[in-house]
Design a protein around this motif. Structure first.
Motif, mmCIF file in Angstrom:
data_model
loop_
_atom_site.group_PDB
_atom_site.id
_atom_site.type_symbol
_atom_site.label_atom_id
_atom_site.label_comp_id
_atom_site.label_asym_id
_atom_site.label_seq_id
_atom_site.Cartn_x
_atom_site.Cartn_y
_atom_site.Cartn_z
ATOM 1 N N UNK A 67 0.786 -1.233 0.001
ATOM 2 C CA UNK A 67 -0.117 -0.040 -0.136
ATOM 3 C C UNK A 67 1.070 1.064 -0.184
ATOM 4 N N UNK A 68 2.033 1.368 0.909
ATOM 5 C CA UNK A 68 2.871 2.132 0.650
ATOM 6 C C UNK A 68 3.652 2.983 -0.532
ATOM 7 N N UNK A 69 4.122 1.414 -1.432
ATOM 8 C CA UNK A 69 4.212 1.660 -2.307
ATOM 9 C C UNK A 69 3.086 2.039 -3.747
ATOM 10 N N UNK A 70 1.840 1.540 -3.311
ATOM 11 C CA UNK A 70 0.878 2.210 -4.187
ATOM 12 C C UNK A 70 0.684 3.799 -3.920
ATOM 13 N N UNK A 71 0.995 4.222 -3.470
ATOM 14 C CA UNK A 71 0.554 5.566 -1.999
ATOM 15 C C UNK A 71 1.463 6.571 -3.216
ATOM 16 N N UNK A 72 3.104 6.077 -2.660
ATOM 17 C CA UNK A 72 3.965 7.042 -3.661
ATOM 18 C C UNK A 72 3.735 6.463 -5.311
ATOM 19 N N UNK A 73 2.260 5.665 -5.608
ATOM 20 C CA UNK A 73 2.512 6.112 -7.198
ATOM 21 C C UNK A 73 1.626 7.392 -7.759
ATOM 22 N N UNK A 74 1.539 7.871 -8.721
ATOM 23 C CA UNK A 74 0.740 9.329 -9.153
ATOM 24 C C UNK A 74 -1.364 8.290 -9.321
ATOM 25 N N UNK A 75 -1.277 7.445 -9.079
ATOM 26 C CA UNK A 75 -2.558 6.727 -9.785
ATOM 27 C C UNK A 75 -2.540 5.090 -9.306
ATOM 28 N N UNK A 76 -3.550 5.224 -8.440
ATOM 29 C CA UNK A 76 -3.947 3.878 -8.074
ATOM 30 C C UNK A 76 -5.295 3.175 -9.085
ATOM 31 N N UNK A 77 -5.144 2.047 -10.281
ATOM 32 C CA UNK A 77 -6.241 1.480 -10.167
ATOM 33 C C UNK A 77 -6.634 0.051 -9.513
#
Length: 148
Positions: A67-77
């Motif tokens: 989740x921490x990696x996903x939050x570092x992304x610009x977008x989450x799908x």
């Protein structure tokens, strides 16, 4: 490079660390733990600062460091087949910046609930809270074997 899409070839996105692995890390002492956490945090900050769009295509369970990696992304799908996105790292070691990124993404009220309770969130709830930008069919988050 035009952008990065992160997904998993497994039925889970990233489930985070096995907390039983922390014993050895903690035995190395406080300075070693702090150094290790800082290195991962720096890596996520570098990823977050890439000069092109980054997307987490969450195809399954997304916990802890995932989740921490996903939050570092610009977008989450997030796939409708993804069983949960959770702030469960708060129950263990929220050291990689997720507790800072989460309020930026979903607002302080939602972030406090996600971080403090560590409760799992289904795709529709993650979308409602703003943790993901879209919920899609599983095929949209799948990595075709021909691309491996």
């Amino acid at each position: 490079m035009k952008g990065v899409i992160l997904t998993s070839g497994k039925p889970v996105f990233i489930v985070g660390a096995d907390v039983t692995e922390f014993t050895g890390m903690f035995a190395a002492g406080e300075e070693s733990v702090a150094k290790g956490v800082l290195e991962v945090n720096k890596m996520l900050c570098r990823f977050e600062d890439l000069p092109f769009p980054t997307v987490a295509a969450i195809n399954g369970i997304c916990l802890g460091g995932g989740l921490e990696l996903a939050l570092a992304c610009d977008y989450r799908v997030m796939s409708t087949a993804a069983s949960a996105a959770s702030g469960s790292e708060a129950r263990h070691l929220p050291g990689f910046g997720g507790s800072v990124r989460m309020p930026r993404v979903i607002g302080i009220d939602n972030a406090v609930e996600w971080i403090a309770t560590g409760s799992d969130k289904k795709p529709d709830a993650a979308l409602k809270d703003g943790a993901v930008d879209a919920v899609v069919a599983p095929s949209c988050c799948a990595m075709p074997r021909s691309r491996w």
